[in-house]
Design an enzyme around this catalytic site. Structure first.
Site, PDB file in Angstrom:
ATOM      1  N   TYR A   1     -62.154  72.164  26.468  1.00 25.96           N
ATOM      2  CA  TYR A   1     -62.939  70.915  26.386  1.00 25.96           C
ATOM      3  C   TYR A   1     -62.367  70.014  25.293  1.00 25.96           C
ATOM      4  O   TYR A   1     -62.148  68.819  25.499  1.00 25.96           O
ATOM      5  CB  TYR A   1     -64.394  71.279  26.078  1.00 25.96           C
TER       6      TYR A   1
ATOM      7  N   LYS B   1     -60.790  66.098  25.294  1.00 31.90           N
ATOM      8  CA  LYS B   1     -61.288  64.978  24.480  1.00 31.90           C
ATOM      9  C   LYS B   1     -60.171  64.382  23.621  1.00 31.90           C
ATOM     10  O   LYS B   1     -60.187  63.185  23.323  1.00 31.90           O
ATOM     11  CB  LYS B   1     -62.496  65.419  23.654  1.00 31.90           C
TER      12      LYS B   1
HETATM   13  P1  NAD Z   1     -75.056  65.823  29.924  1.00 30.63           P
HETATM   14  O1  NAD Z   1     -74.518  67.057  30.535  1.00 30.63           O
HETATM   15  O2  NAD Z   1     -76.449  65.803  29.422  1.00 30.63           O
HETATM   16  O3  NAD Z   1     -74.890  64.589  30.930  1.00 30.63           O
HETATM   17  C1  NAD Z   1     -73.682  64.366  31.609  1.00 30.63           C
HETATM   18  C2  NAD Z   1     -73.954  63.565  32.865  1.00 30.63           C
HETATM   19  O4  NAD Z   1     -72.693  63.416  33.545  1.00 30.63           O
HETATM   20  C3  NAD Z   1     -74.914  64.255  33.834  1.00 30.63           C
HETATM   21  O5  NAD Z   1     -75.888  63.345  34.292  1.00 30.63           O
HETATM   22  C4  NAD Z   1     -74.014  64.730  34.962  1.00 30.63           C
HETATM   23  O6  NAD Z   1     -74.662  64.787  36.228  1.00 30.63           O
HETATM   24  C5  NAD Z   1     -72.909  63.686  34.926  1.00 30.63           C
HETATM   25  N1  NAD Z   1     -71.681  64.161  35.547  1.00 30.63           N
HETATM   26  C6  NAD Z   1     -71.066  65.359  35.376  1.00 30.63           C
HETATM   27  N2  NAD Z   1     -69.992  65.455  36.155  1.00 30.63           N
HETATM   28  C7  NAD Z   1     -69.902  64.285  36.843  1.00 30.63           C
HETATM   29  C8  NAD Z   1     -69.007  63.780  37.813  1.00 30.63           C
HETATM   30  N3  NAD Z   1     -67.978  64.516  38.263  1.00 30.63           N
HETATM   31  N4  NAD Z   1     -69.206  62.540  38.298  1.00 30.63           N
HETATM   32  C9  NAD Z   1     -70.256  61.792  37.873  1.00 30.63           C
HETATM   33  N5  NAD Z   1     -71.134  62.226  36.966  1.00 30.63           N
HETATM   34  C10 NAD Z   1     -70.973  63.456  36.462  1.00 30.63           C
HETATM   35  O7  NAD Z   1     -74.014  65.445  28.752  1.00 30.63           O
HETATM   36  P2  NAD Z   1     -74.183  64.501  27.456  1.00 30.63           P
HETATM   37  O8  NAD Z   1     -74.426  65.400  26.293  1.00 30.63           O
HETATM   38  O9  NAD Z   1     -75.092  63.376  27.730  1.00 30.63           O
HETATM   39  O10 NAD Z   1     -72.672  64.002  27.327  1.00 30.63           O
HETATM   40  C11 NAD Z   1     -72.234  62.721  27.766  1.00 30.63           C
HETATM   41  C12 NAD Z   1     -70.792  62.534  27.303  1.00 30.63           C
HETATM   42  O11 NAD Z   1     -70.723  62.638  25.871  1.00 30.63           O
HETATM   43  C13 NAD Z   1     -69.843  63.602  27.848  1.00 30.63           C
HETATM   44  O12 NAD Z   1     -68.580  63.023  28.136  1.00 30.63           O
HETATM   45  C14 NAD Z   1     -69.718  64.568  26.678  1.00 30.63           C
HETATM   46  O13 NAD Z   1     -68.507  65.303  26.719  1.00 30.63           O
HETATM   47  C15 NAD Z   1     -69.777  63.631  25.498  1.00 30.63           C
HETATM   48  N6  NAD Z   1     -70.192  64.290  24.255  1.00 30.63           N
HETATM   49  C16 NAD Z   1     -71.366  64.981  24.176  1.00 30.63           C
HETATM   50  C17 NAD Z   1     -71.717  65.602  22.981  1.00 30.63           C
HETATM   51  C18 NAD Z   1     -72.981  66.399  22.813  1.00 30.63           C
HETATM   52  O14 NAD Z   1     -73.166  66.998  21.740  1.00 30.63           O
HETATM   53  N7  NAD Z   1     -73.890  66.438  23.759  1.00 30.63           N
HETATM   54  C19 NAD Z   1     -70.864  65.502  21.867  1.00 30.63           C
HETATM   55  C20 NAD Z   1     -69.676  64.796  21.994  1.00 30.63           C
HETATM   56  C21 NAD Z   1     -69.347  64.183  23.191  1.00 30.63           C
END
Ligand code: NAD
Length: 261
Positions: A157, A161
């Site tokens: 992952y 990123k």
């Molecule tokens: P989450 O899993 O709660 O939400 C992700 C959303 O993306 C979901 O609604 C899912 O259905 C959708 N999704 C997944 N695969 C998909 C696809 N192939 N096509 C379309 N939609 C798709 O995640 P989050 O925590 O809200 O994360 C959002 C972004 O932020 C991600 O890119 C994640 O890597 C990044 N991020 C999250 C965190 C954290 O701590 N939660 C930290 C750093 C970065």
């Protein structure tokens, strides 16, 4: 006046978590919203929340790994609103496994969604922005894990990123002449379903009970609390606005001080 009045924003992964918070924040800032997600029911429900704020919204079922679907998303946006000003490539997934045990299928799936999906979103967002000649804002979901390594079995992952930060820089350079700003947000430990998965799976690998890894990790954040999706949305609101007009190719930490470079 609301600072995004008259703007149209497309948010992928908008059905829940950070993408939902971004959709609602940009709507409060005045933008009309296109919520795209593989989960249509979730996207519809967020679009409904946006409408209750007095803005227009449509929801689309899109798998960001499918080039045709992403192309269709931006064609639909143009058909509905006539322009696209802001695109947030937020959809992402995580896989918990040590790098040496990561399967090819998991490695490929991570790159398909987190890297290729982000690239497709940027590519089809940029084209109508270039054609219109009025600039634009492309905003990518990177992560603190795009800058540092972690002990929590998220190496693959983290590698995706790092690649997102690479896209941010290369595309920022390429699109600068069109006055399209390309920047990324790098959150830390955000209280969403994704961190619930990390807590469950990486916690089990490290011998923590459910809930313990999240509490332990959030407890080490310098600003003293877990990050909320709205903390990320506050940064995205700035990156979507004209206040960020002189920034491009940047990957901005929003980590409560957890990462400082
Ligand atoms: P989450 O899993 O709660 O939400 C992700 C959303 O993306 C979901 O609604 C899912 O259905 C959708 N999704 C997944 N695969 C998909 C696809 N192939 N096509 C379309 N939609 C798709 O995640 P989050 O925590 O809200 O994360 C959002 C972004 O932020 C991600 O890119 C994640 O890597 C990044 N991020 C999250 C965190 C954290 O701590 N939660 C930290 C750093 C970065």
């Amino acid at each position: 006046m609301d600072r995004l009045e008259g703007k149209v924003a497309v948010v992928t992964g908008g059905a829940r978590g950070i993408g939902r918070a971004i959709s609602l924040r940009l709507a409060r800032d005045g933008a009309d919203i296109v919520t795209a997600d593989i989960n249509l029911a979730g996207a519809e429900s967020v679009a409904e929340e946006v409408r209750s704020l007095g803005r227009s919204a449509i929801a689309r079922q899109v798998d960001v790994t499918d080039e045709k679907q992403v192309e269709g998303l931006f064609a639909d946006t143009m058909g509905e609103f006539g322009h696209v000003d802001i695109a947030v490539a937020n959809a992402g997934i995580i896989v918990i496994a040590p790098m040496v045990d990561t399967s090819v299928a998991d490695w490929q799936r991570l790159f398909d969604v987190n890297v290729t999906g982000v690239w497709f979103t940027c590519k089809f967002a940029a084209k109508p922005m270039i054609d219109r000649g009025a600039g634009g804002k492309i905003i990518l979901a990177a992560s603190a894990a795009g800058k540092i390594a972690s002990t929590r079995a998220v190496g693959a992952y983290s590698t995706t990123k790092h690649a997102v930060i690479g896209i941010t820089r290369s595309l920022g350079m390429e699109l600068a002449k069109h006055k399209i700003n390309v920047n990324a947000y790098c959150p830390g430990i955000v209280d969403t379903a994704m961190w619930d998965q990390i807590d469950r799976e990486a916690g089990a690998l490290a011998g923590f009970r459910p809930g313990e890894l999240k509490e332990y990790t959030a407890g080490r954040v310098p600003l003293g609390r877990i990050e909320m999706p709205e903390d990320v949305a506050n940064l995205v609101s700035f990156l979507a606005s004209s206040d960020s007009d002189y920034m491009t190719g940047q990957a901005i930490n929003i980590t409560g001080g957890g990462v400082m470079h």
